[in-house]
Every structure is written in structure tokens, then in C-alpha cells.
Design a protein around this motif. Structure first.
Motif, PDB file in Angstrom:
ATOM      1  N   TRP A 235      24.051  28.880  31.559  1.00 58.00           N
ATOM      2  CA  TRP A 235      25.619  29.062  31.543  1.00 58.00           C
ATOM      3  C   TRP A 235      25.915  29.351  29.988  1.00 58.00           C
ATOM      4  CZ3 TRP A 235      26.576  30.536  35.843  1.00 58.00           C
ATOM      5  CH2 TRP A 235      26.346  30.049  37.115  1.00 58.00           C
TER       6      TRP A 235
ATOM      7  N   GLN B  71      38.152  30.877  35.901  1.00 56.86           N
ATOM      8  CA  GLN B  71      38.993  30.943  35.425  1.00 56.86           C
ATOM      9  C   GLN B  71      39.156  32.299  34.525  1.00 56.86           C
ATOM     10  OE1 GLN B  71      40.617  28.034  32.633  1.00 56.86           O
ATOM     11  NE2 GLN B  71      40.352  26.387  34.366  1.00 56.86           N
ATOM     12  N   ALA B  72      37.837  32.754  34.062  1.00 57.24           N
ATOM     13  CA  ALA B  72      37.811  34.208  33.413  1.00 57.24           C
ATOM     14  C   ALA B  72      38.086  35.153  34.691  1.00 57.24           C
ATOM     15  CB  ALA B  72      36.316  34.218  32.953  1.00 57.24           C
ATOM     16  N   SER B  73      37.694  35.089  35.740  1.00 55.61           N
ATOM     17  CA  SER B  73      37.894  36.003  36.925  1.00 55.61           C
ATOM     18  C   SER B  73      39.549  35.989  37.321  1.00 55.61           C
ATOM     19  CB  SER B  73      37.096  35.401  37.958  1.00 55.61           C
ATOM     20  OG  SER B  73      37.552  36.514  39.257  1.00 55.61           O
ATOM     21  N   TYR B  74      40.054  34.787  37.256  1.00 52.93           N
ATOM     22  CA  TYR B  74      41.440  34.682  37.483  1.00 52.93           C
ATOM     23  C   TYR B  74      42.360  35.276  36.355  1.00 52.93           C
ATOM     24  CZ  TYR B  74      41.058  31.569  41.635  1.00 52.93           C
ATOM     25  OH  TYR B  74      40.475  31.229  42.711  1.00 52.93           O
ATOM     26  N   GLY B  75      42.059  35.109  35.269  1.00 50.74           N
ATOM     27  CA  GLY B  75      42.530  35.518  34.166  1.00 50.74           C
ATOM     28  C   GLY B  75      42.613  37.102  33.936  1.00 50.74           C
ATOM     29  N   LEU B  76      41.590  37.852  34.675  1.00 45.81           N
ATOM     30  CA  LEU B  76      41.623  39.051  34.474  1.00 45.81           C
ATOM     31  C   LEU B  76      42.390  39.746  35.833  1.00 45.81           C
ATOM     32  CD1 LEU B  76      37.827  39.403  33.365  1.00 45.81           C
ATOM     33  CD2 LEU B  76      39.855  40.234  32.326  1.00 45.81           C
ATOM     34  N   GLY B  77      43.082  38.830  36.427  1.00 44.82           N
ATOM     35  CA  GLY B  77      43.849  39.113  37.573  1.00 44.82           C
ATOM     36  C   GLY B  77      43.262  39.542  38.935  1.00 44.82           C
ATOM     37  N   ALA B  78      42.159  38.748  39.096  1.00 44.22           N
ATOM     38  CA  ALA B  78      41.348  38.779  40.468  1.00 44.22           C
ATOM     39  C   ALA B  78      42.115  37.915  41.270  1.00 44.22           C
ATOM     40  CB  ALA B  78      39.993  38.141  40.170  1.00 44.22           C
ATOM     41  N   THR B  79      42.221  38.117  42.663  1.00 40.79           N
ATOM     42  CA  THR B  79      42.739  37.401  43.643  1.00 40.79           C
ATOM     43  C   THR B  79      41.734  36.465  44.032  1.00 40.79           C
ATOM     44  OG1 THR B  79      41.792  38.720  45.131  1.00 40.79           O
ATOM     45  CG2 THR B  79      43.979  39.304  44.636  1.00 40.79           C
TER      46      THR B  79
ATOM     47  N   GLN C 145      38.608  37.747  45.475  1.00 43.06           N
ATOM     48  CA  GLN C 145      37.927  38.796  44.559  1.00 43.06           C
ATOM     49  C   GLN C 145      36.924  37.487  43.845  1.00 43.06           C
ATOM     50  OE1 GLN C 145      40.769  41.017  43.185  1.00 43.06           O
ATOM     51  NE2 GLN C 145      39.759  42.730  43.805  1.00 43.06           N
TER      52      GLN C 145
ATOM     53  N   THR D  90      34.983  27.535  34.290  1.00 39.67           N
ATOM     54  CA  THR D  90      35.151  28.625  33.143  1.00 39.67           C
ATOM     55  C   THR D  90      35.174  30.020  33.833  1.00 39.67           C
ATOM     56  OG1 THR D  90      33.042  28.593  32.288  1.00 39.67           O
ATOM     57  CG2 THR D  90      34.712  27.283  31.059  1.00 39.67           C
ATOM     58  N   LEU D  91      34.144  30.207  34.658  1.00 39.24           N
ATOM     59  CA  LEU D  91      33.754  31.614  34.928  1.00 39.24           C
ATOM     60  C   LEU D  91      34.936  31.998  36.011  1.00 39.24           C
ATOM     61  CD1 LEU D  91      30.003  32.122  35.921  1.00 39.24           C
ATOM     62  CD2 LEU D  91      31.330  32.623  33.962  1.00 39.24           C
TER      63      LEU D  91
ATOM     64  N   GLU E 117      33.191  37.656  44.150  1.00 37.93           N
ATOM     65  CA  GLU E 117      32.513  38.599  43.018  1.00 37.93           C
ATOM     66  C   GLU E 117      31.835  37.731  41.979  1.00 37.93           C
ATOM     67  OE1 GLU E 117      32.836  42.094  42.214  1.00 37.93           O
ATOM     68  OE2 GLU E 117      33.836  42.271  44.398  1.00 37.93           O
ATOM     69  N   VAL E 118      32.474  36.352  41.796  1.00 39.48           N
ATOM     70  CA  VAL E 118      31.854  35.531  40.922  1.00 39.48           C
ATOM     71  C   VAL E 118      31.230  34.346  41.457  1.00 39.48           C
ATOM     72  CG1 VAL E 118      32.652  34.133  38.796  1.00 39.48           C
ATOM     73  CG2 VAL E 118      33.644  36.479  38.992  1.00 39.48           C
TER      74      VAL E 118
END
Lengths: 460, 286
Positions: free
Chosen positions: A460, A346-354, A357, A343-344, A361-362
Motif C-alpha cells: 500500500w 476515503q480517496a474514492s468517496y472524496g472523488l465523488g464515488a457512491t 462505486q 485511505t483508499l 471499484e476500490v
């Protein structure tokens, strides 16, 4: 039902009344009993393991202390001074010893300036002078047990020593002078067989001492043990060389395995395509974790020592051990990375992270606890490895501490092995002290791993 | 339909739930007051999606109007989440997914080869079923998206604006440095909404955003959805039909990967045209 629940407890309780039939109750009792037996049976191995470790640890620990009867030779100066005033493992002692033998200061200086003479003197292992250590109780040490001037008696060997002495005196009872006759009488009157009178007989032991003899409890494991160089003389032998060797090797192993292991884990977990090749790779990594360590030693000998011509140095050892622990590090790091919830990600990808990143970052910040713990546990395994290092240079007598990745070295387990192979019985005490230091080092590492796991624990 | 008969067809996925009659996967969608292409911000055209060999979406076409809330409803496994995730190309993260057809956003085909999915997700934010704040501070959570692309403006102001829009500012303004995981479930979900808004998207996708929350928190999130549609186009997937009725302007009902009916929410709920929609909104199946 409701009425009986709300009624006073005393009134509602009827002795002998069961909720189920007698037959069912019997079967229930059997089930409960089986469960209890199972719990006891599974607990026995735990007790055995703990008891065994306890006995081993206690035995080793007790072996690091021994009684010594010390008789200074007539040629000593009789001076005493702190160990800290005797730098370089007793150079100052040698100087004083030579002075006590009647050498002029010029001759002494000339002797001290000649490394070959010094080496020979130290190799003879006869520093017939007493000194006192700065730490602990008043402690004297002299030469080794081959010297008549010292007798080493184990911590619990007092009774054995005394009965041996009694036997010797009884053999030639006609020639005894009155004092020795009295001693024989006391020895014959004493109980030398009991289990618990060993310490009580220490008083008897001190009464057997001659005019110049002194009885001391020698703690082989003290702070000076960590700062003394290696030596052929047990009382001046220390762990400094091996300890520094181990720290050098392990430091380099961490530097090598952390980036490569974590990098490999990231690739396999986040980037590798799911196909036959990556499955084969994964299988091989798991298998490599189980390869006997001596095989890595042979590989290290061929590849690093011979082929790459690094020689039997610290760097070779670090590279060899890195190969040994890499599979374990990769597996631990992969598991830590996998434990980061999707889920983390997905949250990162969902915010436009490559992808990168997201990983940096996550995923990595949340896996760092598991990764570091895994690396430390792998290092703890490597720290006790002896076999592969014997093949890549950690063998033989290394007198002085390493000064870089390309120096000759020895490590603690290999040093312990060398000590045990020595002739002098007192090296058994030195080896015991070394084992305790090694275990303490492991304990510290496990402690750090435990702390980091707690520190980075996430809900989590 | 009233008297079930024994089907001679094998009992495949396609003809479960709906009685005996085999489900027609190529049936046309029923549309009430359809949104014209000019008024649509996102336009899904004849979209198909496969997970490996399993086709999860069948020829879905749907126009999503700007600054309105569109709800996707349907039973579990009907493909509504898949359709939602297709809009910001989250399905690309699953290697076995194949797609066909187009989804255009302001005239750009999101599935064009030249379009980077990272770009798409920048413009189309997403809020997930379970609150999933990063184990970082509240501030860092909201600032995560802007920082990814080295945001040049005033980060503090952006974080404050996003938290205010998510109706969370008053509750967290004194604990911006505290962990995002220290908030309650409802606050965490609003934090996730603020986080999605901080990247300044045009569309926010919500995948059952209240299914893990208590009624009070759900109420707050629903109120919030009402407020934010002034700034964003919202697409929400929900299992809760009352919720769809409360928050959405338009509703699309899906079944087994097929868009059955779409139209203004009041029409779908009070006057459904397709019999299956009627049965679903009355709670007779699903």
C-alpha cells in the motif's frame, strides 16, 4: 573510547576483558541459555509434526505398490494388448476371454449386447485374461486375490511370504519332490530376518516361481487409476467416479459460496449498521464455523434431501457443503475487505464515488486476492469432508460417473472409506492410491491459493 | 497569565494548554479584514459538530474567498481537519457525527436534506495527508473520478490537462500505464492532486498534504498550490507555520474547536491580535 575503536583490531582486543561485571555476565549467560532452551523446546513440536506427516505419507505411498505372483489360468487366450484398447474397463477383455473359451463370435456379440449378463460377469470379478497397460513398465494384471492364480505380496512383505513358504515346505518334508527339496534348502539357507535384505530376497522369490508363474511389481497408482470406473475387482477398480463426483460437488460449492459468501461479507463489512443485531450476527457466524460437520449433514439430509426433495444427489451434497464452508468464506472475505486501507475508501468517496462505486471499484478489486485465497482454503477443507456427505448420499457403490447435478454420486474420501471396508486385501493398495490422489488434489489447491496470494499481494 | 496559578477547576480538556485560565468556548472570533458574504465562495455559519457526545467544533463561522488559499492552523486536536472535512461532508462517513449550523457553497446549503453528499464531493475535491493513489495505473488513477459519472468528453485530454496542472505530466507521460504506486512519495501526492482536479471541482481541500513528504517534494507541492489557485479555491490544513506563511492568502487559527482569529496571512503572522494566536505563531505552544 574513540581511540580504541580506531586502533588496529588486534591491539584493541584484550582477552578476558568484559564490558560488564562478572556477576552481570553470569546473569546474562543464564538469560541467553534460557532463550536457547526455549527455541529448542518450541522447535520440537515442529520436528514431530513434520516427521509424523512424513512417515504417514511414505507409508501410504509405499502401500500403493505391491509384488504380485501371477499365474494365468489355462482357459485364457494368452493375448496381450494395451489398456487403451480395452475401453469401458475391460469390455474388450471380456470379448477376448469369451472367444478364448470357445464361444462363437455371434454368441459373444449377443452376450456383449446384454447389459444384465455383462453386469453379472463384471460382478463375478473374474476376468481371466491378461493384458498390458500402455503406460509404465510391462505390467500384467489378473482378477483378484481370491483367485488362486494370483498372490499379492506387499512391497516389504517378501521376507514374510518366504518364511511362510519355508514353514509350509518344512511341514511335509517327506512328500517333497527333488526340486521343492532344493527350494527348501535354499530357503533355509537364506536370511529372512534382516531389515535391509528384503529387496535382495526378491531374487530368491522369483526362483520359487513355478513354470507358468510370473512375478510383477504392480503399481496401483498410475494414470489408468484415474480413468477406471469403480469395480468390485481391485485390479480394475479406479477413481474416476469418485474423482468426477468430487469435482462436480466442489465446482457447485464454489458457484454457490462465492456470490453468497462475498455478498454477505460486503453487507456485514460495508453496509450493516453497528448495533446489537449485527454483533449477534457476527458472533453466530463465528460460532457456525466451529459446528461439527455431521450436524450440517443432518441438516442437509432433512432440508435438501427430504424437504426440498432434491434426493441424495450431487446438488444436495453441494448445498450441504456450502452451508459448511459459508461461515469460513464469510470470515475470510470480511478480513480481506477489512484489510483494504481506509485511505483508499476515503480517496474514492472524496472523488465523488457512491458507496456502491467505492465497494465495487476500490474495495473488491483490492480484496480479491484475500477473498479467493480464503475460498480456496475453505474448499480444501470441504474436499476432505466425509461425514456430512455420508448422510446426503455419498454412500454405497456407484459404478458409473455422474452426468449432472441430479445424479447419484460418491466422493473421494467416501470411496476410500468404501474400499477400506472391502474384504479383498488388495483394496488396501487401491485405497492407498486413492489417498495419494486426494492429497495431491489438496496440494494443488493449496498451491493455487499460495500462487494467488503472491499474485495479488499489494504494497500500500 | 504571566504567573500561573493553581486552578480550582477540574483539569478538563477545555482548560489545558492555556495556563490556568479556563478556556472560553463561546468567545467571539477576532477577525481582520473579514471577507464579505458576497466575496465568499464558501460561507460557514455558526457551525457545530459532535463526535458522539464530544463537541469538536464550537460555533465556527468563516468565509472563504474565491481563488485564494486559506490556511487552517492550530495545535493537534483543535478541529481544523474536522472543519476541512465538514466542507465536503467527509465526516458523514462516520456514523456518530452530528452537525448543526450551515455551510453554504454559492448560496446552496451543503447540509440541506436535498443535497447528496456525493454531489458535494464532486464540486469539492480533497487531497489527503498521506499520498493514497489507487493500486491502478497512473492514467486510471486520474481517470477514476471522471469515469465514476460516465464522463462524456475526451478522457485522454482531461487526464493530460489534470496531470499538467499538477506539474506531473513531464515525469509520467511515458509511464501512464505504470502503477501509481511505482512513483515516489512526492509524485504520488501530485498524482492525488491531479486526480482531485480531474473531477473538475471548484474547491480543493488539502489536509496536511506535505506532512509525509521530504523538503524537496514539499517545495514542489507548495509551488503547485500557488499555481492552481488561479483555477481553484484552496483550503489547506497545515501544522507547518512557515508553510502557511508561504502558500496562503488568508489564515485561520483554531484552538479546541473554536475559531480564535482569522485574517490576511501577513497580518496573522506579523501582527496577531489575539494573545493565543501570537503565542502559537511564535512557536510558544502547540
Amino acid at each position: 573510547m574513540k581511540a580504541s575503536l580506531s586502533a588496529p583490531a588486534g591491539a584493541a582486543r584484550r582477552p578476558g576483558k568484559r564490558l560488564v561485571s562478572a556477576e552481570e555476565a553470569r546473569r546474562l549467560a543464564a538469560r541467553t541459555r534460557a532463550g536457547r532452551i526455549f527455541a529448542v523446546v518450541t522447535f520440537i513440536p515442529v520436528v514431530l509434526a513434520v516427521a509424523l506427516v512424513g512417515v504417514l505419507l511414505l507409508d501410504t505411498l509405499l502401500d500403493t505398490v505391491s509384488w504380485q505372483i501371477v499365474e494365468p489360468s489355462s482357459s485364457t487366450s494368452g493375448e496381450s494388448f494395451p489398456w487403451s484398447a480395452a475401453p469401458l474397463g475391460g469390455r474388450e477383455v471380456i470379448r477376448l476371454d469369451l472367444a478364448a473359451q470357445g464361444e462363437t463370435p455371434e454368441d459373444v456379440q449377443a452376450f456383449m449386447n446384454d447389459p444384465e449378463e455383462l453386469r453379472l460377469f463384471e460382478a463375478r470379478g473374474r476376468i481371466e485374461l491378461m493384458w498390458r497397460t500402455e503406460d509404465g513398465p510391462f505390467r500384467w494384471v489378473v482378477t483378484n486375490s481370491r483367485d488362486d492364480s494370483v498372490a499379492d505380496i506387499g512391497l516389504f512383505g517378501v521376507n514374510a511370504y518366504l518364511s511362510e513358504l519355508r514353514g509350509e515346505l518344512a511341514e511335509d518334508v517327506e512328500d517333497l519332490d527333488p526340486a521343492e527339496g532344493g527350494l527348501l534348502g535354499r530357503l533355509q539357507g537364506a536370511d529372512l530376518d534382516g531389515l535391509f535384505n528384503r529387496f535382495a530376497n526378491i531374487g530368491l522369490l522369483s526362483s520359487t516361481l513355478g513354470e507358468d508363474q510370473n512375478l510383477y511389481l504392480n503399481p496401483w497408482l498410475d494414470l489408468s487409476f484415474l480413468t477406471k470406473n469403480a469395480s468390485r475387482t481391485p485390479v480394475v477398480a479406479g477413481l474416476k467416479v469418485a474423482l468426477l463426483g468430487t469435482l462436480w460437488v466442489m465446482g457447485l460449492v464454489i458457484l454457490i459460496t462465492l456470490p453468497t459468501g462475498v455478498g454477505a461479507a460486503i453487507y456485514l463489512e460495508e453496509y450493516a449498521p453497528e448495533n446489537r443485531f449485527s454483533r449477534l450476527l457476527e458472533l453466530n457466524i463465528r460460532n457456525l464455523a466451529g459446528v461439527p460437520s455431521i450436524v450440517y449433514g443432518i441438516l442437509g439430509l432433512y432440508v435438501f434431501v427430504r424437504l426440498a426433495q432434491i434426493g441424495p444427489t450431487i446438488l444436495s451434497a453441494a448445498l450441504t457443503l456450502s452451508l459448511l464452508v459459508l461461515p469460513v468464506v464469510i470470515i475470510a472475505a470480511r478480513e480481506a475487505i477489512r484489510a483494504v486501507p481506509s485511505t483508499l475508501r476515503q480517496a474514492s468517496y472524496g472523488l465523488g464515488a457512491t458507496k456502491w462505486q467505492t465497494v465495487s471499484e476500490v474495495v473488491l478489486p483490492n480484496a480479491v486476492g484475500g477473498i479467493v485465497t480464503g475460498v480456496i482454503l475453505a474448499i480444501a477443507r470441504a474436499i476432505g469432508e466425509t461425514a456430512p456427505l455420508l448422510l446426503v448420499g455419498a454412500v454405497g457403490f456407484i459404478a458409473y460417473p455422474p452426468n449432472g447435478p441430479f445424479s447419484r454420486y460418491t466422493v473421494i474420501p467416501s470411496q476410500i472409506y468404501n474400499w477400506i471396508a472391502e474384504n479383498d486385501v488388495e483394496f488396501a493398495h487401491v485405497a492407498s492410491a486413492g489417498i495419494i490422489v486426494l492429497l495431491a488434489l489438496l496440494f494443488v489447491l493449496y498451491g493455487v491459493a499460495f500462487y494467488l496470494r503472491r499474485r495479488f499481494e499489494r504494497s500500500w | 497569565m504571566t504567573t500561573p496559578t493553581v486552578s480550582t477547576e477540574p483539569n478538563t480538556r477545555a482548560n489545558t494548554h492555556v495556563g490556568a485560565k479556563p478556556f472560553d468556548l463561546s468567545q467571539p472570533s477576532v477577525r481582520t479584514a473579514p471577507v464579505s458574504d458576497e466575496h465568499a465562495v464558501v460561507s460557514i455559519k455558526d457551525f457545530n459538530l459532535w463526535y458522539g457526545n464530544f463537541q469538536a467544533l464550537h460555533h465556527v463561522s468563516l468565509n472563504i474567498p474565491k481563488n485564494q488559499v486559506t490556511a487552517l492552523i492550530g495545535a493537534s486536536g483543535c478541529g481544523k481537519s474536522t472543519l476541512l472535512r465538514a466542507i465536503n461532508r467527509m465526516n458523514d462517513l462516520i456514523p456518530i457525527v452530528k452537525t448543526d449550523g450551515t455551510i453554504t457553497y454559492e448560496g446552496v446549503d451543503l447540509y440541506d436534506r436535498a443535497v447528496d453528499p456525493v454531489e458535494v464531493r464532486r464540486r469539492v475535491g480533497m487531497v489527503f495527508q498521506k499520498p493514497n493513489p489507487f493500486p491502478k495505473s497512473v492514467f486510471d488513477n486520474v481517470a477514476f473520478g471522471p469515469r465514476l459519472n460516465a464522463y462524456k468528453g475526451d478522457l485522454n485530454a482531461l487526464v493530460e490537462k489534470s496531470l499538467k496542472r499538477a506539474a506531473l505530466w513531464e515525469e509520467v507521460k511515458d509511464k501512464l500505464k505504470g502503477s501509481g504506486l511505482g512513483l515516489s512519495g512526492g509524485q504520488q501526492q501530485r498524482l492525488c492532486i491531479a486526480r482531485a482536479m480531474a473531477t473538475e471541482p471548484d474547491i480543493i481541500l488539502m489536509d496536511e498534504p506535505t506532512s509525509a513528504l521530504d523538503p524537496m517534494s514539499t517545495d514542489r507541492i507548495e509551488g503547485l498550490i500557488h499555481e492552481i489557485k488561479e483555477h481553484y479555491t484552496v483550503v489547506i490544513v497545515t501544522h507547518n507555520m512557515q508553510q502557511a506563511g508561504r502558500v496562503s492568502d488568508r489564515t485561520a487559527f483554531m484552538h479546541l474547536g473554536v475559531l480564535i482569529e482569522e485574517g490576511p496571512t501577513d497580518q496573522i503572522f506579523t501582527n496577531p491580535k489575539h494573545e493565543m494566536t501570537e503565542r502559537y505563531v511564535e512557536g510558544r505552544f502547540g
